[in-house]
Enzyme design. Structure first.
Site, PDB file in Angstrom:
ATOM      1  N   ALA A  46      -7.976  14.236 112.238  1.00 39.36           N
ATOM      2  CA  ALA A  46      -7.651  12.819 112.080  1.00 39.36           C
ATOM      3  C   ALA A  46      -7.427  12.234 113.476  1.00 39.36           C
ATOM      4  CB  ALA A  46      -6.414  12.631 111.206  1.00 39.36           C
ATOM      5  N   PHE A  47      -7.592  10.914 113.601  1.00 40.48           N
ATOM      6  CA  PHE A  47      -7.522  10.301 114.928  1.00 40.48           C
ATOM      7  C   PHE A  47      -6.168  10.491 115.596  1.00 40.48           C
ATOM      8  CE2 PHE A  47      -5.448   6.988 112.532  1.00 40.48           C
ATOM      9  CZ  PHE A  47      -4.577   6.409 113.447  1.00 40.48           C
ATOM     10  N   LYS A  48      -5.138  10.791 114.800  1.00 40.38           N
ATOM     11  CA  LYS A  48      -3.789  10.936 115.366  1.00 40.38           C
ATOM     12  C   LYS A  48      -3.686  12.104 116.349  1.00 40.38           C
ATOM     13  CE  LYS A  48      -1.261   8.616 111.672  1.00 40.38           C
ATOM     14  NZ  LYS A  48      -2.321   8.315 110.665  1.00 40.38           N
ATOM     15  N   ASP A  49      -4.675  13.004 116.332  1.00 39.58           N
ATOM     16  CA  ASP A  49      -4.701  14.089 117.318  1.00 39.58           C
ATOM     17  C   ASP A  49      -4.655  13.556 118.751  1.00 39.58           C
ATOM     18  OD1 ASP A  49      -4.764  16.393 115.695  1.00 39.58           O
ATOM     19  OD2 ASP A  49      -6.923  16.217 115.375  1.00 39.58           O
TER      20      ASP A  49
END
Ligand SMILES: *Cc1c(COP(=O)(O)O)cnc(C)c1O
Length: 434
Positions: A105-108
């Protein structure tokens, strides 16, 4: 760089202070005191610059006076350890895939950058004291990204609270199988209970010496690096002569706010579209001029089930709290689960592309805007890999999604967690922690 609280009652903070505190003492979000556009040569050269160089130039003014150049370049390099491909799925409609990182997910991106900044600030702390404790409540994706991003970072412990039985099996494994400096606390309660406990802990004087901080998108070190991939998307466009519209599936509005910051740094963009599910506080505000937060409602794009988006104040600040100025560059539309599933099917039938429910909401927002504003290039952000929402994707499209390596790796491992029921148990746990 100095950071001001948007509640205007706290003193300015350095980057280090803003990262370690998360929220200002007056409970306001931190915002950089100034934003300076990159020189035009940098923007012209985007196509020929390596991603790491673009990212370094973008973040330098926000962190570079407190983290030396070599360290900051290392942090950026380690943050960007995966790809950000732009895929054309229809004529002039692109998906920017942000799910190739360790938790898909982009939160990485934000979690990896923040973890490394905190690690740098705590590099001289002894093993036996002064550690920072990152406390985070999660309904799914945030916890996994934070756990993976902070794994093995010296001087930092991570404690994740999640509601028992309310996260998916894959998500639970991403939280509970890492060990080292990561502890998972399974809470007998809801996500709201987890969040209340975290908030209570931040205000508890008895925990002051534990150096508690948060790792959600209110933290400037998680929010600002999200600018990077807007530049990478623009860099990959073959035809740069058309106006570019970015559509972002939004919950707490941190991601889209980072896109607008990238624009302020000089990244060419014509318009931004925030696409939401039925949690439509912002679309309603743009229509009525009245901002009225509501309790969140559950949807199939559950990472966006937010009734009071915390980063919207930053967006308003960027437009001088002027609704007309905001509307000139920014639109927001909301979509039902039914429309979302329908979009997933249409995208798949038309182009063979499998979108997750969040990406599909972004696609819908983009199409809605392009209806009245044709002739533009549209980019929607695909914020999670479809495997993260496997049941919904497989049931909606009637396909099997191949399980990627990152997910296979956690499937075989044992879950390790502690179970708690109330705040007193959380506090006891934190006090006993070294
Ligand atoms: C967190 C999340 C979002 C929402 O991002 P915000 O920055 O909170 O607006 C969208 N999609 C996915 C998959 C997420 O995990």
């Amino acid at each position: 760089m100095n950071y001001n609280s948007l509640n205007h009652k706290s003193k300015t903070a350095s980057f280090r202070e803003a990262v370690i505190r998360g929220l200002a003492p007056d409970k306001g979000l931190y915002f950089p005191e100034s934003v300076t556009a990159l020189d035009t040569a940098s923007i012209k050269a985007l196509e020929n610059l390596p991603d790491e160089e673009i990212a370094y130039r973008a973040i330098k003014q926000f962190a570079g006076d407190e983290i030396p150049e070599g360290e900051l370049r290392n942090i950026v390099r380690e943050t960007l350890s995966f790809e950000f491909p732009l895929r054309e799925i229809e004529d002039n409609v692109y998906a920017l895939e942000l799910f190739h990182g360790p938790t898909m997910a982009f939160k990485d991106v934000g979690a990896r950058f923040m973890a490394r900044c905190l690690g740098y600030f705590n590099r001289n702390k002894k093993q036996d004291g002064g550690k920072v404790n990152v406390l985070v409540a999660t309904s799914g994706d945030t916890g996994g990204a934070v756990a993976s991003g902070f794994l093995g970072v010296k001087g930092v412990n991570v404690v994740i609270l999640y509601p028992k039985g309310k996260v998916s099996d894959i998500q639970e494994r991403q939280l509970t199988t890492l060990g080292q400096n990561i502890t998972a606390l399974e809470v007998n309660g809801t996500f709201d209970d987890c969040q209340d406990m975290v908030k209570t802990a931040f205000l508890d004087e008895g925990l002051r010496e534990k150096n508690l901080t948060s790792a959600n998108s209110i933290n400037v070190a998680r929010w600002l690096p999200q600018m990077f991939y807007f530049f990478f998307a623009y860099k990959q466009l073959k035809d740069k002569n058309k106006d570019v519209v970015f559509a972002v599936p939004s919950g707490n509005f941190g991601n889209i706010c980072a896109g607008i910051m990238a624009h302020r740094l000089g990244m060419p963009a014509y318009h931004f579209v925030a696409a939401t599910n039925i949690n439509d506080t912002v679309p309603q505000y743009l229509k009525s001029g009245v901002y009225s937060p509501k309790p969140s409602q559950q949807t199939i794009s559950n990472a966006m089930d937010v009734g009071n988006p915390s980063n919207f104040v930053r967006i308003q600040h960027l437009f001088d709290n002027d609704l007309d100025e905001l509307k000139a560059r920014f639109s927001s539309y909301s979509f039902t689960d039914e429309a979302t599933r329908d979009a997933m099917s249409r995208i798949y039938e038309k182009s063979g592309y499998i979108a997750d429910p969040h990406g599909a909401v972004g696609y819908l927002g983009l199409k809605e805007y392009l209806k009245d504003n044709p002739g533009k290039t549209g980019i929607f952000l695909e914020t999670a890999h479809p495997v993260k929402f496997l049941d919904i994707v497989e049931e909606t499209l009637g396909v099997n999604v191949a399980i990627p390596e990152q997910i296979k790796a956690v499937m075989g491992k044992d879950k390790v967690k502690l179970n708690i029921s109330n705040y007193e148990e959380l506090k006891r746990f934190l006090l006993e922690k070294e």
